[in-house]
Motif scaffolding. Sequence first.
Motif, mmCIF file in Angstrom:
data_model
loop_
_atom_site.group_PDB
_atom_site.id
_atom_site.type_symbol
_atom_site.label_atom_id
_atom_site.label_comp_id
_atom_site.label_asym_id
_atom_site.label_seq_id
_atom_site.Cartn_x
_atom_site.Cartn_y
_atom_site.Cartn_z
ATOM 1 N N LEU A 16 -4.027 6.793 -1.094
ATOM 2 C CA LEU A 16 -3.554 5.400 -0.989
ATOM 3 C C LEU A 16 -2.695 5.046 -2.200
ATOM 4 C CD1 LEU A 16 -6.738 3.517 0.291
ATOM 5 C CD2 LEU A 16 -4.771 4.297 1.629
ATOM 6 N N GLU A 17 -3.152 5.477 -3.365
ATOM 7 C CA GLU A 17 -2.411 5.188 -4.599
ATOM 8 C C GLU A 17 -1.078 5.925 -4.658
ATOM 9 O OE1 GLU A 17 -5.426 6.256 -7.429
ATOM 10 O OE2 GLU A 17 -6.208 4.205 -7.524
ATOM 11 N N SER A 18 -0.934 6.985 -3.855
ATOM 12 C CA SER A 18 0.317 7.743 -3.855
ATOM 13 C C SER A 18 1.430 7.028 -3.090
ATOM 14 C CB SER A 18 0.097 9.140 -3.273
ATOM 15 O OG SER A 18 -0.084 9.074 -1.867
ATOM 16 N N VAL A 19 1.070 5.994 -2.325
ATOM 17 C CA VAL A 19 2.084 5.200 -1.629
ATOM 18 C C VAL A 19 2.794 4.358 -2.678
ATOM 19 C CG1 VAL A 19 2.497 3.397 0.088
ATOM 20 C CG2 VAL A 19 0.735 5.135 0.507
ATOM 21 N N SER A 20 4.090 4.403 -2.674
ATOM 22 C CA SER A 20 4.872 3.700 -3.690
ATOM 23 C C SER A 20 4.674 2.186 -3.606
ATOM 24 C CB SER A 20 6.359 4.022 -3.535
ATOM 25 O OG SER A 20 7.118 3.250 -4.442
#
Length: 131
Positions: A16-20
């Motif tokens: 989830l955190e990898s989504v910009s």
Amino acid sequence: SIKQKEQGDQSFTESLESVSSTLPSLRYAQKIIRKIQTASRKQSSEEYILSNLLNQFQQLQDASPDHRKDLLGKILFFCVVLARQYGVDSEVILHEYVQKVIETCQSLEKRGKNDAKSLGTLDFQGFLSIL
């Protein structure tokens, strides 16, 4: 999964955190919602989403300014969930609706200042009522 291995066995939160977070807000929410829904075993029903939205709207009037801000964020998020449920892109439909608002303004502007429903004679509430 292959994608997960390529990403170094990320945890769900890491994915989830990898989504910009620099994406436009609606697009950002869409991507997060898609990831959560893909990972979930059971999807939310339309009835649940609508009921939740109604509940949030009902709380707005009596909410403190800080709580109101949270409620509005949740309402926007759930609207994106609902759009996804209906198979429509919230970013696209909001853009299309804003275009309709502009077209309404153009139409009102053409009516002239003497018309009761011209742009110059309506207050904002009156304008919203004709959308």
